[in-house]
Scaffold this motif. Sequence first.
Motif: not given
Length: 407
Positions: A189-191, A222-226, A230-233
């Motif tokens: 996952a990329q920032r 905060l992070y995405r994949r494709a 995938v990571l949120m706040e």
Amino acid sequence: MNLLRRWFPLLLAAGLVVAACGWLFRLRLGGGDLYPPYSSMRADALGTRALYEALEQMPGLQVARDHRPLERLAARPRLVVLAGLEWQTWRQLPAGELAALNAAAASGARVVLAFRADLLREDRDDRGRMVDPDETEEERAERRKQEKRDEARAQRRRPGVKPRQRTTLAEAWGVTMQQRWLLSRQPGAQRTPEAETTLPAEVAWKSDLYFTPADAAGWRVLYRRAGEPVLMEKAVGRGSLVLLSDAFCLSNEGVHLSRATDLLAWLVGNQRQVVFLEGPLGVLEETGVGHLARRYGLHGALALCVLLGLLYAWRQAVAFIPPVEILERGGEVALAYEPTAGFTALLRRSVDRAALLAACVAEWRRGRRVGITPAAAARLEAVWKQRDPREPLATTYNALVRALKPR
């Protein structure tokens, strides 16, 4: 000695079996595979015990476990970690659990919800229950109608119990969860540009689960994949909610192979307390009498109660105090309750007291006179004929006994 030799092999085998079972139980308990995946008490690759113990060694940081249900989550500033959640069951939650999470975040806590990676299939309904993949739409509709009828029937049987209200995450937090193949040239996952630059540029990610936040929900990706979040706040009061579509970075395997130290440090932030929730994973707190006895050190009191019970049972089975009337026969002590007590009671109800001695003599005459000489029998007949009916029965009985004694 022969008895000891006979039972010694059996006792030795039993001791070895008990020792082997104890060693196996201790080995499994130490490994932690008895606990559900992503539990902080599990030491294998699927647990989070490495992160728990690493945070314990941090100075000024208090780490604990909470085994209570999610609805009883305390609202105070700290880091709350819920790892290894099944996303199918979390699409709808009871209103009480959502209220507890919102209250904890509003009080200043950072609530981290990390979902486990799952197979790419839709084999569960909206409540997270397994469904038949070969089920048709008509069969599914009929099954749902039947479930509603069953729930209504159960509610009529319990008129005082209200059903638990369930709320979807889309209604409560403005986010939905979906799953599909996330194909990308970069495996992790990329920032995103919205995230802090102190976070790692890429984090190992194993899940195909992603989030779809609403535009006005206030989520910060905060992070995405494709290309998928995938990571949120999301800020809630003085705290925040953090959603991770993969709990790999919190697991023992992730900490060992692909440790994202900066991400873990960002999750802790400036919190001074960290709590791992074990209740949502199924490791609930015991509320029985045994748990209370262990908590408050009542082992001695329980052992004393058992000892008193055994002594009471012994007291009821064995007479410690001798009876008042003791009859000595042949050098032995006979207790008041004899095996012939029933026969004695029958005689008392059937034979009159005045005719008791005459009945005994008549039975003696009809019975076998083993060990009695003819002279002794003649003396007994003479005493019986010369008796005085006005004398007490005991006097006549003693005279008969003396007549039977050899001379």
